[in-house]
Scaffold this active site. Structure first.
Site, PDB file in Angstrom:
ATOM      1  N   CYS A  30       0.811  -1.328  -0.076  1.00  0.00           N
ATOM      2  CA  CYS A  30       0.062   0.090  -0.062  1.00  0.00           C
ATOM      3  C   CYS A  30       0.884   1.387   0.126  1.00  0.00           C
ATOM      4  O   CYS A  30       1.370   1.577   0.940  1.00  0.00           O
ATOM      5  CB  CYS A  30      -0.941   0.026   1.153  1.00  0.00           C
ATOM      6  SG  CYS A  30      -1.945   1.483   1.588  1.00  0.00           S
ATOM      7  N   CYS A  33       0.214   3.747   2.534  1.00  0.00           N
ATOM      8  CA  CYS A  33       0.445   3.397   4.036  1.00  0.00           C
ATOM      9  C   CYS A  33       1.967   3.776   4.271  1.00  0.00           C
ATOM     10  O   CYS A  33       2.283   4.088   5.429  1.00  0.00           O
ATOM     11  CB  CYS A  33       0.502   1.826   4.207  1.00  0.00           C
ATOM     12  SG  CYS A  33      -1.303   1.212   3.941  1.00  0.00           S
TER      13      CYS A  33
END
Length: 81
Positions: A30, A33
């Site tokens: 991600c 993230c």
């Protein structure tokens, strides 16, 4: 570097904590993230003693994310008592 939680230690570090706990539910793939981790490290430093900041890799175990209805990443949840 933020401490990474697992299913085995989640209750001890989060649900049984006497201080506020901020959890970053993330996955290594991600990109959002990755960007957020730097900010969370700063938050962890700025609020040291008043707030604990941890991360939880949803790719390693989905039982905890399922328990809290995590459907998208990154997701951040603040736990208090």
């Amino acid at each position: 570097m933020l401490f990474e939680l697992s299913k085995e230690n989640f209750n001890t570090y989060v649900l049984d904590s006497k201080t506020k706990v901020l959890i970053d539910f993330y996955a290594p793939w991600c990109k959002g993230c990755e960007s957020l981790e730097v900010i969370l490290e700063d938050i962890s430093d700025d609020f040291y003693g008043d707030l604990k900041v941890y991360k939880f890799n949803v790719d390693l175990d989905n039982s905890i994310p399922d328990q809290f209805d995590i459907f998208s990443l990154p997701t951040i949840i603040l736990f208090e008592k």
